[in-house]
Design a protein around this motif. Structure first.
Motif, mmCIF file in Angstrom:
data_model
loop_
_atom_site.group_PDB
_atom_site.id
_atom_site.type_symbol
_atom_site.label_atom_id
_atom_site.label_comp_id
_atom_site.label_asym_id
_atom_site.label_seq_id
_atom_site.Cartn_x
_atom_site.Cartn_y
_atom_site.Cartn_z
ATOM 1 N N LEU A 244 -6.114 5.988 -11.479
ATOM 2 C CA LEU A 244 -6.166 3.871 -9.863
ATOM 3 C C LEU A 244 -5.247 3.684 -9.670
ATOM 4 O O LEU A 244 -4.372 3.390 -10.547
ATOM 5 N N GLU A 245 -4.763 3.646 -8.788
ATOM 6 C CA GLU A 245 -3.572 2.832 -7.668
ATOM 7 C C GLU A 245 -4.223 1.207 -7.048
ATOM 8 O O GLU A 245 -5.472 1.512 -6.713
ATOM 9 N N ALA A 246 -3.253 -0.019 -7.123
ATOM 10 C CA ALA A 246 -3.652 -1.034 -6.834
ATOM 11 C C ALA A 246 -2.495 -0.907 -6.128
ATOM 12 O O ALA A 246 -1.297 -0.827 -6.322
ATOM 13 N N TRP A 247 -2.642 -1.851 -5.206
ATOM 14 C CA TRP A 247 -1.774 -2.871 -4.054
ATOM 15 C C TRP A 247 -2.034 -3.903 -4.089
ATOM 16 O O TRP A 247 -4.144 -4.403 -3.721
ATOM 17 N N ARG A 248 -1.230 -5.112 -2.883
ATOM 18 C CA ARG A 248 -1.789 -5.944 -1.782
ATOM 19 C C ARG A 248 -1.674 -6.046 -1.182
ATOM 20 O O ARG A 248 -1.027 -5.886 0.001
ATOM 21 N N GLU A 249 -3.182 -6.088 -0.178
ATOM 22 C CA GLU A 249 -3.313 -5.992 1.247
ATOM 23 C C GLU A 249 -3.251 -6.612 2.194
ATOM 24 O O GLU A 249 -3.153 -8.144 1.547
ATOM 25 N N ARG A 250 -2.335 -6.709 3.404
ATOM 26 C CA ARG A 250 -2.138 -7.731 4.260
ATOM 27 C C ARG A 250 -3.271 -7.414 4.954
ATOM 28 O O ARG A 250 -4.156 -6.593 5.205
ATOM 29 N N GLY A 251 -3.115 -8.798 6.258
ATOM 30 C CA GLY A 251 -4.384 -8.967 6.542
ATOM 31 C C GLY A 251 -4.603 -10.045 6.439
ATOM 32 O O GLY A 251 -4.759 -11.008 6.143
ATOM 33 N N PRO A 252 -5.932 -10.766 7.584
ATOM 34 C CA PRO A 252 -6.780 -11.734 7.639
ATOM 35 C C PRO A 252 -7.450 -12.371 6.112
ATOM 36 O O PRO A 252 -7.632 -13.755 6.423
ATOM 37 N N ARG B 234 1.301 -1.285 -0.215
ATOM 38 C CA ARG B 234 0.174 -0.031 -0.318
ATOM 39 C C ARG B 234 0.584 1.151 -0.153
ATOM 40 O O ARG B 234 0.363 2.515 -0.445
ATOM 41 N N SER B 235 2.288 1.356 0.223
ATOM 42 C CA SER B 235 3.077 2.403 0.173
ATOM 43 C C SER B 235 3.357 2.891 -0.640
ATOM 44 O O SER B 235 3.779 3.889 -0.608
ATOM 45 N N ASN B 236 4.075 1.992 -1.524
ATOM 46 C CA ASN B 236 4.094 1.786 -2.702
ATOM 47 C C ASN B 236 3.079 1.273 -4.258
ATOM 48 O O ASN B 236 3.523 0.307 -4.839
ATOM 49 N N PRO B 237 2.096 1.375 -3.998
ATOM 50 C CA PRO B 237 1.270 1.185 -4.998
ATOM 51 C C PRO B 237 1.990 1.260 -6.532
ATOM 52 O O PRO B 237 2.076 2.275 -6.817
ATOM 53 N N GLY C 164 -6.294 -9.012 0.065
ATOM 54 C CA GLY C 164 -7.132 -8.879 -1.039
ATOM 55 C C GLY C 164 -6.008 -7.420 -1.850
ATOM 56 O O GLY C 164 -5.134 -7.110 -1.357
ATOM 57 N N LEU C 165 -6.937 -7.183 -2.951
ATOM 58 C CA LEU C 165 -6.732 -6.072 -4.064
ATOM 59 C C LEU C 165 -7.286 -4.719 -3.678
ATOM 60 O O LEU C 165 -8.956 -4.517 -3.767
ATOM 61 N N GLY C 166 -6.452 -4.016 -2.681
ATOM 62 C CA GLY C 166 -6.603 -2.205 -2.149
ATOM 63 C C GLY C 166 -6.336 -1.811 -3.656
ATOM 64 O O GLY C 166 -6.134 -1.956 -4.602
#
Length: 325
Positions: free
Chosen positions: A188-196, A163-166, A199-201
């Motif tokens: 449009l910015e996109a990144w790979r979310e971490r967590g339970p 997320r810090s470097n999408p 996800g695609l953020g």
């Protein structure tokens, strides 16, 4: 059960029942209930009442479907009942040459939006860059385009786009009648979310003539990488700034697109609110935005995963803007 309107627990007070004829709402706005209603049946000894207003209004939409995945340069069909009519064609390119990723006219006049892409030295190591998609109408004229302006790269010591470097895309619309002259419409910015939930953020913003290097935020959400989901912009629940771009004072549904999960064949269905489309070129912008959400699912794959060949090949873009197919 009380699980509604943000309430996670509570005691059920009662129920109300409203009869609706949704056929009427396709023709004109209709009010089915406006006033106090007793909670529960007439036999129940309760004095609780609820003031309830239930109304509907027409919300006509254009429906489109990609004939294949965006990276396969598919035809886009308009769906009307059982009729499927081709209305657009997509041209995908995976050219890794930065100098040819955007039309020359745009690159020369819009340096501000290109700062993170062309103002840095060549990145070392792995990166996904140079992806581009062009939308043509049936006559072969380009009506929308989108290009990857910030490469998708893994964060240091990681295998994912953070997320810090999408990574980022820029959506363009023709500026006049020249196929070499374009102006920005959305980013449009996109990144790979971490967590339970993996996800695609993503974050989408409009680019206006007065917004300089800062766009107008429109939508930001996370979509399941495994299951996919629905990309949606609705002026009833999101920023009213969308009206500024489409000169439409009415609220309502703007666009929605289905997106399949990672590794699944995706033929997105795209719905566009009719009140936001003044010409087919407007619809093409939403088509390109939907394609980018789908392509971002691939661009944000873990770098330990192998991309399909259509996303890796370098294509010749010399005739990309001169002779659109």
């Amino acid at each position: 059960m009380g699980h509604t309107c943000g309430v996670s627990s509570g005691k059920l007070v009662g129920r109300v029942q409203v009869t609706m004829d949704l056929g009427l709402s396709q023709i004109r706005p209709s009010v089915f209930q406006n006033g106090w209603m007793k909670l529960g049946s007439e036999s129940e000894k309760t004095t609780a009442k609820l003031h309830l207003t239930v109304k509907t209004e027409p919300d006509p939409r254009f429906v489109f479907q990609f004939g294949g995945e965006p990276e396969c340069s598919p035809v886009v069909f308009q769906i009307q009942g059982n009729i499927r009519q081709p209305v657009f064609s997509c041209k995908f390119s995976a050219d890794r040459s930065r100098s040819r990723s955007l039309p020359q006219d745009f690159s020369n006049k819009n340096r501000g939006w290109m700062r993170t892409f062309s103002g840095e030295k060549e990145r070392q190591g792995r990166e996904r860059k140079g992806w581009m998609i062009m939308i043509h109408d049936l006559s072969g004229s380009p009506v929308a385009a989108a290009s990857m302006i910030t490469p998708f790269v893994p964060s240091p010591g990681s295998d994912r786009v953070s997320r810090s470097n999408p990574g980022a895309w820029l959506i363009l619309r023709p500026n006049g009648f020249s196929i070499r002259s374009w102006k920005p419409w959305g980013r449009l910015e996109a990144w790979r979310e971490r967590g339970p939930i993996d996800g695609l953020g993503y974050k989408f913003e409009l680019v206006t003539e007065n917004s300089s290097n800062n766009g107008i935020p429109i939508a930001e959400a996370t979509m399941s990488v495994k299951k996919g989901g629905q990309f949606c912009i609705d002026k009833r629940v999101s920023s009213n700034s969308f009206a500024m771009s489409f000169r439409s004072p009415v609220k309502g549904f703007v666009v929605g697109a289905t997106v399949e999960g990672e590794g699944k064949i995706s033929k997105s269905v795209v719905q566009v609110g009719m009140q936001h489309v003044t010409c087919m070129a407007d619809a093409a912008l939403f088509i390109s935005l939907s394609a980018l959400i789908d392509l971002s699912m691939d661009a944000c794959q873990l770098f330990s995963s192998k991309l399909r060949k259509e996303l890796c090949h370098d294509y010749d873009n010399d005739s990309f803007f001169l002779n659109p197919i």
